[in-house]
Design a protein around this motif. Structure first.
Motif, short mmCIF file in Angstrom:
data_model
loop_
_atom_site.label_atom_id
_atom_site.label_comp_id
_atom_site.label_asym_id
_atom_site.label_seq_id
_atom_site.Cartn_x
_atom_site.Cartn_y
_atom_site.Cartn_z
N ASN A 150 -8.11 35.35 9.54
CA ASN A 150 -8.37 34.40 10.53
C ASN A 150 -9.32 33.31 9.85
O ASN A 150 -9.80 32.26 10.47
CB ASN A 150 -9.19 34.85 11.64
CG ASN A 150 -10.72 35.47 11.06
OD1 ASN A 150 -10.89 35.87 9.91
ND2 ASN A 150 -11.45 35.89 12.02
N GLY A 151 -9.23 33.26 8.44
CA GLY A 151 -9.99 32.22 7.63
C GLY A 151 -9.30 30.84 7.47
O GLY A 151 -8.17 30.62 7.71
N ILE A 152 -10.09 29.71 7.40
CA ILE A 152 -9.57 28.50 7.15
C ILE A 152 -8.34 28.17 6.10
O ILE A 152 -7.48 27.74 6.21
CB ILE A 152 -10.65 27.31 7.09
CG1 ILE A 152 -10.09 25.99 7.20
CG2 ILE A 152 -11.57 27.61 5.75
CD1 ILE A 152 -9.56 25.67 8.28
N LEU A 153 -8.90 28.88 5.05
CA LEU A 153 -8.02 28.64 3.68
C LEU A 153 -6.73 29.66 3.87
O LEU A 153 -5.69 29.24 3.48
CB LEU A 153 -8.72 29.14 2.41
CG LEU A 153 -9.77 28.22 1.89
CD1 LEU A 153 -10.35 28.64 0.71
CD2 LEU A 153 -9.30 26.80 1.99
N ALA A 154 -6.74 30.89 4.68
CA ALA A 154 -5.67 31.62 4.49
C ALA A 154 -4.81 31.46 5.63
O ALA A 154 -3.32 31.71 5.51
CB ALA A 154 -6.05 33.30 4.34
N GLN A 155 -5.38 31.31 7.07
CA GLN A 155 -4.64 30.80 8.05
C GLN A 155 -4.81 29.49 8.50
O GLN A 155 -3.66 28.97 8.92
CB GLN A 155 -5.08 32.05 9.08
CG GLN A 155 -4.20 32.00 10.29
CD GLN A 155 -4.30 30.87 11.42
OE1 GLN A 155 -5.42 30.40 11.46
NE2 GLN A 155 -3.19 30.51 12.17
N GLY A 156 -5.68 28.87 8.66
CA GLY A 156 -6.09 27.53 9.25
C GLY A 156 -5.37 26.37 8.58
O GLY A 156 -4.48 25.69 9.22
N ALA A 210 -1.55 26.88 8.38
CA ALA A 210 -0.60 26.90 9.58
C ALA A 210 -0.42 25.20 9.81
O ALA A 210 0.55 24.84 10.31
CB ALA A 210 -1.24 27.37 10.65
N LEU A 211 -1.47 24.45 9.38
CA LEU A 211 -1.39 23.10 9.48
C LEU A 211 -0.39 22.37 8.66
O LEU A 211 0.43 21.64 8.95
CB LEU A 211 -2.69 22.42 9.24
CG LEU A 211 -3.01 20.83 9.29
CD1 LEU A 211 -2.58 20.36 10.68
CD2 LEU A 211 -4.15 20.53 8.95
N ALA A 212 -0.44 22.95 7.50
CA ALA A 212 0.82 22.61 6.69
C ALA A 212 2.11 22.72 6.99
O ALA A 212 2.95 21.99 7.11
CB ALA A 212 0.65 23.46 5.07
N TYR A 213 2.29 23.97 7.63
CA TYR A 213 3.60 24.43 8.42
C TYR A 213 3.82 23.40 9.38
O TYR A 213 5.21 22.78 9.42
CB TYR A 213 3.93 25.86 8.72
CG TYR A 213 5.06 26.22 9.27
CD1 TYR A 213 6.12 26.50 8.64
CD2 TYR A 213 4.91 26.25 10.87
CE1 TYR A 213 7.18 26.87 9.39
CE2 TYR A 213 6.23 26.46 11.33
CZ TYR A 213 7.26 26.97 10.50
OH TYR A 213 8.60 27.18 11.35
N LEU A 214 2.83 23.14 10.15
CA LEU A 214 3.23 22.19 11.29
C LEU A 214 3.58 20.66 10.75
O LEU A 214 4.70 20.16 11.24
CB LEU A 214 1.86 22.14 12.14
CG LEU A 214 1.85 20.83 13.14
CD1 LEU A 214 3.12 21.27 14.25
CD2 LEU A 214 0.48 20.70 13.88
N VAL A 215 2.98 20.22 9.67
CA VAL A 215 3.18 18.94 9.06
C VAL A 215 4.79 19.02 8.67
O VAL A 215 5.49 17.98 8.81
CB VAL A 215 2.32 18.62 8.04
CG1 VAL A 215 2.73 17.31 7.21
CG2 VAL A 215 0.98 18.34 8.71
N TRP A 216 4.94 19.98 7.81
CA TRP A 216 6.31 20.21 7.16
C TRP A 216 7.35 20.28 8.23
O TRP A 216 8.59 19.75 8.00
CB TRP A 216 6.43 21.41 6.11
CG TRP A 216 7.53 21.79 5.57
CD1 TRP A 216 8.16 21.00 4.73
CD2 TRP A 216 8.40 22.62 5.66
NE1 TRP A 216 9.54 21.41 4.08
CE2 TRP A 216 9.40 22.42 4.72
CE3 TRP A 216 8.36 23.99 6.52
CZ2 TRP A 216 10.69 23.50 4.87
CZ3 TRP A 216 9.29 24.61 6.34
CH2 TRP A 216 10.53 24.58 5.47
N LYS A 217 7.29 20.94 9.17
CA LYS A 217 8.22 21.15 10.43
C LYS A 217 8.29 19.91 11.26
O LYS A 217 9.38 19.84 12.03
CB LYS A 217 7.74 22.36 11.31
CG LYS A 217 9.00 23.08 11.70
CD LYS A 217 9.88 23.83 10.85
CE LYS A 217 10.72 24.68 11.57
NZ LYS A 217 11.41 25.62 10.47
#
Length: 247
Positions: free
Chosen positions: A200-206, A209-216
């Motif tokens: 649930n950490g910013i580097l592992a999940q946050g 997740a944002l990177a995946y959103l941008v890529w998608k």
């Protein structure tokens, strides 16, 4: 196959990237899984969460089952456009295809385990449910690094494209390289229960997740433009071939 059908299928495949993104966001929202549970929750707290969100988690899994297959047309059309750079099926297009085929399992298989835990949450012991929930979050967040090789293969294809009109714009290559790096940190969730590298950490999940959103969001838009470019190239080629031969 008619060229109009060929390009229509490609466009539908590119749009399926948006479909997967939106559907999964809705599904995980219904299951209250957009914000990860804390790795430090006790077994009893985990059981209470599963009982409380049982129907939402099971509905989330059902939506995922219906949605995940649409990732495959999206992956295939990406490699088809990469083929234009390599002049046919090559190392980069095949790497993208194979990693893209594996990546969707990182969504559904972990979710199926969580759904199995929620299915009879009121009957299982808290320790069993806690272990199954750990498997879900560790797999779901930890598998994000699979996307790194996928996006890098697209980036390398963009950098190597020597065409006068590149299939993918150079900015997209830069973006893909950066996003690939951001996906890697998910691999460290197995090492800690607290801090930025926990699930649930910013580097592992946050950030992943944002990177995946941008890529998608970026990739379907780039694909639609690439498909339009391929259609224009073929139309131009057909026009040249249709011109009468000059003496």
């Amino acid at each position: 196959m008619k060229k109009s059908v060929y390009f229509r299928l490609q466009r539908w495949s590119a749009w399926s990237g948006f479909l997967v993104l939106i559907s999964l966001m809705v599904a995980y929202g219904i299951g209250d899984l957009l914000s990860p549970m804390s790795p430090t929750m006790t077994a009893n707290e985990v059981r209470d969460f599963l009982v409380e969100h049982q129907h939402g988690i099971l509905l989330c899994a059902s939506i995922a089952v219906l949605t995940v297959p649409f990732e495959y047309p999206y992956v295939v059309v990406t490699s088809m456009q990469m083929k234009r750079v390599e002049g046919g099926w090559g190392w980069l297009s095949m790497v993208q295809l194979t990693t893209g085929v594996v990546a969707p399992t990182g969504f559904f298989y972990p979710l199926a385990i969580l759904a199995a835990a929620a299915y009879r949450a009121e009957s299982h012991s808290p320790d069993v449910l806690s272990a199954m929930t750990d498997i879900f979050w560790l797999m779901y967040v930890g598998n994000a690094c699979i996307f790194a090789l996928q996006v890098w293969s697209i980036a390398f294809a963009s950098y190597l494209d020597q065409r006068s009109k590149p299939v993918f714009p150079r900015w997209y290559a830069h973006l893909s390289m950066v996003l690939g790096v951001l996906f890697i940190s998910g691999a460290f969730v197995f090492l800690t229960k607290t801090g930025p590298f926990a699930w649930n950490g910013i580097l592992a999940q946050g950030i992943p997740a944002l990177a995946y959103l941008v890529w998608k969001v970026a990739t379907p838009l780039v694909l639609l433009k690439a498909i339009k470019g391929e259609e224009a190239e073929l139309a131009e080629k057909d026009a040249v071939e249709a011109e009468p031969a000059t003496a």
